[in-house]
Design an enzyme around this catalytic site. Structure first.
Site, short mmCIF file in Angstrom:
data_model
loop_
_atom_site.label_atom_id
_atom_site.label_comp_id
_atom_site.label_asym_id
_atom_site.label_seq_id
_atom_site.Cartn_x
_atom_site.Cartn_y
_atom_site.Cartn_z
N ASP A 232 -3.59 -7.76 -7.61
CA ASP A 232 -4.98 -8.11 -7.91
C ASP A 232 -5.23 -7.83 -9.39
O ASP A 232 -5.98 -6.91 -9.74
CB ASP A 232 -5.91 -7.30 -7.01
CG ASP A 232 -5.68 -7.61 -5.55
OD1 ASP A 232 -5.83 -8.77 -5.16
OD2 ASP A 232 -5.30 -6.69 -4.80
N GLN B 208 -8.77 -7.84 -10.72
CA GLN B 208 -9.48 -6.66 -10.20
C GLN B 208 -9.12 -5.42 -11.05
O GLN B 208 -9.99 -4.62 -11.40
CB GLN B 208 -9.09 -6.45 -8.74
CG GLN B 208 -9.56 -5.13 -8.15
CD GLN B 208 -9.33 -5.05 -6.66
OE1 GLN B 208 -10.07 -5.63 -5.89
NE2 GLN B 208 -8.31 -4.32 -6.22
N HIS C 25 0.83 -1.20 0.00
CA HIS C 25 0.00 0.00 0.00
C HIS C 25 0.88 1.26 0.00
O HIS C 25 0.52 2.26 -0.63
CB HIS C 25 -0.91 0.02 1.24
CG HIS C 25 -1.93 -1.07 1.26
ND1 HIS C 25 -1.88 -2.12 2.14
CD2 HIS C 25 -3.05 -1.27 0.50
CE1 HIS C 25 -2.91 -2.92 1.93
NE2 HIS C 25 -3.63 -2.44 0.94
N MET D 114 3.14 -9.19 -1.10
CA MET D 114 2.57 -8.58 0.11
C MET D 114 1.05 -8.63 0.02
O MET D 114 0.46 -8.33 -1.02
CB MET D 114 3.00 -7.12 0.21
CG MET D 114 4.48 -6.96 0.33
SD MET D 114 4.86 -6.39 1.97
CE MET D 114 6.64 -6.30 1.85
#
Ligand code: PAF
Length: 262
Positions: A148, A151, A37, A182
């Site tokens: 992802d 996604q 992130h 991660m």
């Protein structure tokens, strides 16, 4: 740094920044933030003046029997990290859905295979909440992680098909030193599972390097203790999902070396 709870306050904040002529970037997350992130936040900072991070464990993207209840919720730590990273505002709503909400965003092609098979309805939940976050925060840019990959594909299609007018930036996967991608879900792994987990990435990389077929790669994964959900080639990547005990891990590797993507 502000932490906002209501959609109205978030929209007003974003609108004020827009009127000041600032460029806004949104990093949507479900919290339990990690170095992956941080890479998204830093990328957002490079392409915008103001960085918004949303933290919301979205119930509609979890299927029955999945880990919605036990999904890690560590908002205090997340907020500290956002502050350290110079985030301008955290949007952390308690709830985003009206009790009688009856509208969904459904992508009907790219969401169907891979994770869409074992997680029916998952991508409709993702597309719906991302559409809501884009409408609330009105960013110029939205940043997502390529871990992802499916996604990213679904969101890209939704943004194109529904004319969201937002630029999407996709950031390469950040990995632990041993190669494990991660993920907030890595904290579910037992010590023994954590020791085995890096084999996932290693076997996918071997598979690509040696030009192995999907079935052979699946067999290699099973040999070291993974239960394979799928291994498949899609859009220039080898994509896979496996279970290690009850933890579902996903990963993907490009078939050719690629430049930092957006
Ligand atoms: O990738 C995630 O963390 C979530 O799927 C997202 C995009 C924040 C939507 O809830």
């Amino acid at each position: 740094m502000k932490v906002l709870r209501s959609s109205r306050a978030m929209s007003a904040w974003a609108e004020e920044r827009r009127l000041e002529g600032r460029r806004l970037a949104l990093v949507p997350t479900m919290g339990a933030l990690h170095a992956g992130h941080v890479a998204l936040i830093r990328r957002a900072r490079r392409v915008a003046d103001c960085v918004m991070v949303s933290i919301y464990v979205n119930p509609t993207q979890f299927c029955a029997g999945e880990d919605f209840e036990k999904y890690p919720r560590v908002e205090h730590e997340d907020v500290v990290l956002c502050k350290q990273e110079g985030v301008d505002v955290v949007f952390a709503p308690r709830n985003l859905y009206a009790a009688d909400a009856s509208t969904r965003v459904e992508e009907t092609v790219l969401s169907r295979d891979r994770c869409g098979v074992s997680r029916p309805g998952h991508f409709t939940g993702v597309a719906t909440v991302v559409a809501k976050l884009l409408n609330i925060c009105r960013p110029h840019v939205a940043v997502f992680g390529l871990k992802d990959f499916q996604q990213c594909q679904v969101i890209q299609r939704m943004v194109r098909d529904l004319d969201f007018g937002v630029r999407l930036v996709f950031v390469p996967t950040v990995r632990e030193r041993d190669g494990l991608a991660m993920s907030s879900r890595n904290r579910y792994l037992s010590e023994e599972e954590r020791r085995l987990a890096p084999n996932f990435y290693r076997i996918l990389c071997d598979g690509v390097r040696k030009g192995m077929g999907e079935k052979i790669i699946a067999r290699e994964l099973e040999k070291v203790g993974f239960q394979v959900d799928y291994v498949t080639h899609s859009c220039g990547r080898l994509c896979a999902a496996v279970f290690l005990g009850s933890t579902r891990l996903i990963d993907n590797v490009p078939l050719k070396k690629e430049a930092e993507g957006d």
